[in-house]
Write an enzyme that holds these catalytic residues in place. Structure first.
Site, mmCIF file in Angstrom:
data_model
loop_
_atom_site.group_PDB
_atom_site.id
_atom_site.type_symbol
_atom_site.label_atom_id
_atom_site.label_comp_id
_atom_site.label_asym_id
_atom_site.label_seq_id
_atom_site.Cartn_x
_atom_site.Cartn_y
_atom_site.Cartn_z
ATOM 1 N N LYS A 114 13.683 -15.035 -10.928
ATOM 2 C CA LYS A 114 13.336 -13.969 -11.884
ATOM 3 C C LYS A 114 12.377 -14.504 -12.935
ATOM 4 C CE LYS A 114 14.225 -11.176 -10.216
ATOM 5 N NZ LYS A 114 14.853 -10.875 -8.995
ATOM 6 N N LYS A 120 6.292 -4.901 -4.410
ATOM 7 C CA LYS A 120 7.707 -4.541 -4.299
ATOM 8 C C LYS A 120 8.158 -4.522 -2.839
ATOM 9 C CE LYS A 120 11.599 -2.937 -5.924
ATOM 10 N NZ LYS A 120 12.430 -3.990 -6.536
ATOM 11 N N ASN A 158 -1.847 2.362 5.833
ATOM 12 C CA ASN A 158 -0.971 1.236 5.467
ATOM 13 C C ASN A 158 -0.728 0.425 6.722
ATOM 14 O OD1 ASN A 158 -0.731 2.383 2.981
ATOM 15 N ND2 ASN A 158 1.444 2.914 3.169
ATOM 16 N N GLY A 159 -0.638 -0.896 6.568
ATOM 17 C CA GLY A 159 -0.341 -1.736 7.725
ATOM 18 C C GLY A 159 -1.531 -2.608 8.078
ATOM 19 N N HIS A 198 19.712 -36.674 -7.556
ATOM 20 C CA HIS A 198 18.955 -37.065 -6.354
ATOM 21 C C HIS A 198 17.485 -36.677 -6.460
ATOM 22 C CE1 HIS A 198 22.620 -38.364 -4.478
ATOM 23 N NE2 HIS A 198 23.171 -37.176 -4.676
ATOM 24 N N ARG A 251 5.077 -0.255 -6.035
ATOM 25 C CA ARG A 251 5.097 -1.040 -4.802
ATOM 26 C C ARG A 251 4.153 -2.231 -4.873
ATOM 27 N NH1 ARG A 251 6.939 1.770 -0.279
ATOM 28 N NH2 ARG A 251 5.445 0.706 1.056
ATOM 29 N N CYS A 311 0.826 -1.216 0.000
ATOM 30 C CA CYS A 311 0.000 0.000 0.000
ATOM 31 C C CYS A 311 0.862 1.268 0.000
ATOM 32 C CB CYS A 311 -0.885 0.012 1.230
ATOM 33 S SG CYS A 311 -1.881 -1.460 1.396
ATOM 34 N N GLU A 318 18.500 -17.350 -8.208
ATOM 35 C CA GLU A 318 18.016 -16.015 -8.573
ATOM 36 C C GLU A 318 17.474 -16.014 -10.013
ATOM 37 O OE1 GLU A 318 17.132 -13.443 -7.191
ATOM 38 O OE2 GLU A 318 17.359 -11.765 -8.563
ATOM 39 N N GLU A 374 8.877 -15.140 -11.406
ATOM 40 C CA GLU A 374 8.215 -13.896 -11.004
ATOM 41 C C GLU A 374 7.566 -13.168 -12.176
ATOM 42 O OE1 GLU A 374 10.340 -11.578 -7.342
ATOM 43 O OE2 GLU A 374 11.599 -11.865 -9.086
ATOM 44 N N TRP A 414 -3.107 -2.788 -1.492
ATOM 45 C CA TRP A 414 -2.769 -4.168 -1.828
ATOM 46 C C TRP A 414 -3.540 -5.007 -0.823
ATOM 47 C CZ3 TRP A 414 -0.324 -8.582 0.120
ATOM 48 C CH2 TRP A 414 0.177 -9.466 -0.839
HETATM 49 C C1 G6P Z 1 9.504 -8.712 -2.476
HETATM 50 C C2 G6P Z 1 10.088 -8.239 -3.789
HETATM 51 C C3 G6P Z 1 11.399 -8.946 -4.050
HETATM 52 C C4 G6P Z 1 12.352 -8.750 -2.881
HETATM 53 C C5 G6P Z 1 11.721 -9.173 -1.558
HETATM 54 C C6 G6P Z 1 12.554 -8.718 -0.382
HETATM 55 O O1 G6P Z 1 9.113 -10.040 -2.587
HETATM 56 O O2 G6P Z 1 9.187 -8.463 -4.838
HETATM 57 O O3 G6P Z 1 11.983 -8.424 -5.223
HETATM 58 O O4 G6P Z 1 13.507 -9.487 -3.102
HETATM 59 O O5 G6P Z 1 10.441 -8.566 -1.412
HETATM 60 O O6 G6P Z 1 12.542 -7.313 -0.341
HETATM 61 P P1 G6P Z 1 13.635 -6.400 0.295
HETATM 62 O O7 G6P Z 1 13.140 -4.994 0.044
HETATM 63 O O8 G6P Z 1 13.654 -6.729 1.762
HETATM 64 O O9 G6P Z 1 14.924 -6.680 -0.366
#
Ligand code: G6P
Length: 609
Positions: free
Chosen positions: A486, A604, A98-99, A505, A27, A2, A482, A489, A74
């Site tokens: 990616k 985000k 927010n929260g 395994h 975000r 949010c 990673e 995601e 959100w």
């Molecule tokens: C969310 C984002 C990711 C990020 C993760 C941790 O899931 O979409 O891209 O890696 O949060 O976020 P931070 O801000 O703590 O690195």
């Protein structure tokens, strides 16, 4: 997640609110709304979907006002509906939040008994009614009412409130969620994130936990948790407008991938100029580092993979034991705590709730020293840490993290060498070699970026796939993780990563002609082992997509595609090998037509559990 923006000015603030909300879109959100005070009345527009749809509706209804608040939501409590979108209104009092309010059910019952009727399923509507209730009780003062209300809330909140009865001010409060006040000329703002107001002002006050504030056109008054006036420093934000704009790029993710040589160069600048000094991690770092006997890394998502990579460096270079754990797991287990183990949190945003809570928990368990590796100045996690190292990636807007990851790696490598030096594990010659590697890093990353046309061709082959497997070994295993993260995601292709030696395994059972297998195969001590693992894939008809260093003597053959990354860059090779896997995910998503910067269901900044 949010986002909040609020403005009071002599001009029409509706465009300020809309632009602010657009800048908060990154975000992650699923509905948006604004409320303004106009002719002693509250007007509100809310929409599910994009901010632009809500903005069109506001324009169609002729919104024009000099005081207003806005929100991107959100969904947590209650589905994605217009009725659940913020702002929520109770008898002329409008607020955004927010929260998460943990005692919302209890408060709802209480308010129902008092005759309040609820229109939404949100925890936030409870606060709106509580505001009205206290205004009725306490003589119509918006700030006093807010100060009463927050004492009845448990949970986390950033709140901005306006009232049709008080068209000359807005009030706000913070606990557990970021909130700042922006200071303009004859106009002032509230925002959850500086990017929302940077077009209007760069001067900001970061509210502290428990603060409330009153914001008029000409003044800002901040009050501490005891409701007494409090002095808070005015900061000048260095977030640039350019970093929030796309420029010639199609997506922020593409822009941010291409910004990596510069972002890394900025992050390593001080080390390149002055060497591997503890001061890179703050004034007190020297004495703290001398005192520690191990490292405990805590992080989520991509930042966790940065931590996994760092473990290889820290143990190899400094000889210190290093543990890495997902923050949301750590915070709920009876973890082993050694006060002499430095807790390192890694977070792009600095506000990920699980990481923040894991940090608090680590302190509770008795950890004496904490270091935050973070990209957002003055965010919650660095503020709660003893030592801080800011990565200098600049604002990262794409939900899928890219430049934040590689700059985190650069910072963590520096940490490994600094710790190694302090412990006498790195001599002058080794230090010089590491420094040289660091100096060459932005150039090697640029070389890797030049592979884009070849990766576009691979992406065409990946686009129709349902699954993909990523393999790496040693320090490149986290890079395989990673790469898989990616891809899933942003392209929604199911992707998994394994240490290549683990293939036999289990995951080998998945390999057939339909399964693309991406292999990160740098020219290092494990290359021959990786080659054997690749044979295992080929023998089962799997199609191999190999990222191999220029000097690693690989050739293409049937079912084996090879892209040659720059010459092996030694210890920093994981950073260079990150670039092609990022580009593969980006171009595959592009070919599949997904919303690259705002992938479905993801946010985000994850400020809820
Ligand atoms: C969310 C984002 C990711 C990020 C993760 C941790 O899931 O979409 O891209 O890696 O949060 O976020 P931070 O801000 O703590 O690195």
């Amino acid at each position: 997640m949010c986002g909040i923006v609020g403005a009071i000015a002599d001009r029409d603030v509706v465009p300020v609110l809309i632009e602010g909300l657009k800048r908060l879109e990154y975000r992650g959100y699923d509905s948006a709304g604004i409320a303004v005070i106009n002719d002693r009345d509250v007007r509100r527009v809310r929409r599910t979907g994009r901010v632009s749809e809500m903005a069109d509706a506001a324009a169609a209804e002729g919104f024009d006002a000099s005081l207003g608040i806005g929100h991107t939501r959100w969904a947590t409590h209650g589905g994605v509906t217009e009725a659940n979108a913020h702002p929520h209104i109770s008898h002329g009092v409008a607020l955004v939040h927010n929260g998460i309010i943990e005692n919302h059910e209890e408060q709802r019952e209480r308010l129902r008994a008092l005759g309040y009727v609820f229109e939404s399923q949100t925890d936030t509507e409870v606060i709106a009614h509580l505001m009205h209730y206290h205004l009725k009780q306490g003589g119509d003062d918006l700030l006093a009412a807010l100060q009463h209300v927050v004492k009845e809330l448990t949970g986390a909140y950033a709140l901005a409130v306006i009232s049709r009865a008080e068209p000359e001010r807005m009030v706000c409060a913070r606990m557990g969620c970021p909130l700042l006040v922006g200071i303009g000329e004859g106009e002032n703002f509230i925002a959850s994130d500086v990017s929302a107001i940077v077009q209007a002002t760069r001067k900001v006050i970061f509210l502290e936990e428990g603060d409330t504030a009153e914001v008029t056109r000409e003044s800002v008054r901040v009050f501490g948790a005891d409701d007494q006036p409090a002095q808070r420093e005015v900061h000048v934000s260095d977030v640039s407008l350019a970093s929030l704009e796309l420029g010639p790029y199609r997506h922020f993710m593409q822009k941010e991938i291409h910004e990596q040589p510069r972002a890394i160069a900025d992050t390593i600048e001080a080390a390149v100029e002055n060497g591997f000094s503890p001061a890179l991690f703050g004034d007190k770092a020297g004495s703290v580092f001398e005192d520690i006997e191990g490292v405990q890394i805590l992080a989520c998502g991509t930042s966790y993979y940065a931590g996994m990579t760092a473990r290889y460096w820290i143990e190899a270079i400094s000889g210190l034991p290093c543990n890495v754990e997902i923050a949301s797991e750590y915070r709920y287990r009876a973890a082993y705590a050694n006060p002499k183990h430095l807790v390192v949190t890694i977070s792009q945003s600095g506000e990920t709730l699980d990481t923040m809570e894991a940090l608090k928990y680590a302190k509770l368990l008795g950890h004496a020293h904490t270091l935050s590796i973070c990209n957002v100045p003055e965010s919650a996690i660095p503020r709660a840490s003893e030592l801080v190292c800011y990565t200098r990636a600049g604002a990262e807007i794409g939900v899928a993290s890219t430049k934040a990851f590689t700059t985190q790696l650069a910072a963590l490598f520096q940490l490994a060498v600094v710790l190694g030096k302090i412990r006498g594990m790195v001599d002058a010659e080794e230090e010089a070699t590491y420094l040289e590697a660091l100096r060459h890093l932005p150039g090697s990353v640029q070389h890797a970026l030049n592979l884009e046309p070849q990766i576009v061709a691979w992406a065409e082959r990946f686009a129709p796939k349902q699954n993909a497997l990523f393999l790496g070994r040693g320090v490149h295993y986290p890079i395989a993780l990673e790469g898989a993260l990616k891809l899933k995601e942003i392209s929604y292709i199911h992707a998994e990563a394994y240490p290549a030696g683990e293939l036999k395994h289990g995951p080998l059972a998945l390999v057939d002609a339909a399964m693309p297998v991406v292999v990160i195969a740098p020219n290092d001590a494990l290359l021959e082992k990786v080659k054997s693992n690749m044979q295992e894939v080929r023998a089962r008809g799997g199609e191999l997509f190999v990222f191999a260093d220029q000097d690693s003597n690989f050739s293409e053959s049937e079912g084996v595609h090879v892209i040659r990354t720059p010459r092996h860059t030694g210890v920093l090779s994981p950073i260079v090998h990150t670039i092609p896997v990022q580009m593969l995910a980006y171009h595959t998503a592009l070919a599949r037509g997904t919303d690259v910067d705002k992938p479905r269901n993801l946010a985000k900044s994850v400020t809820v559990e």
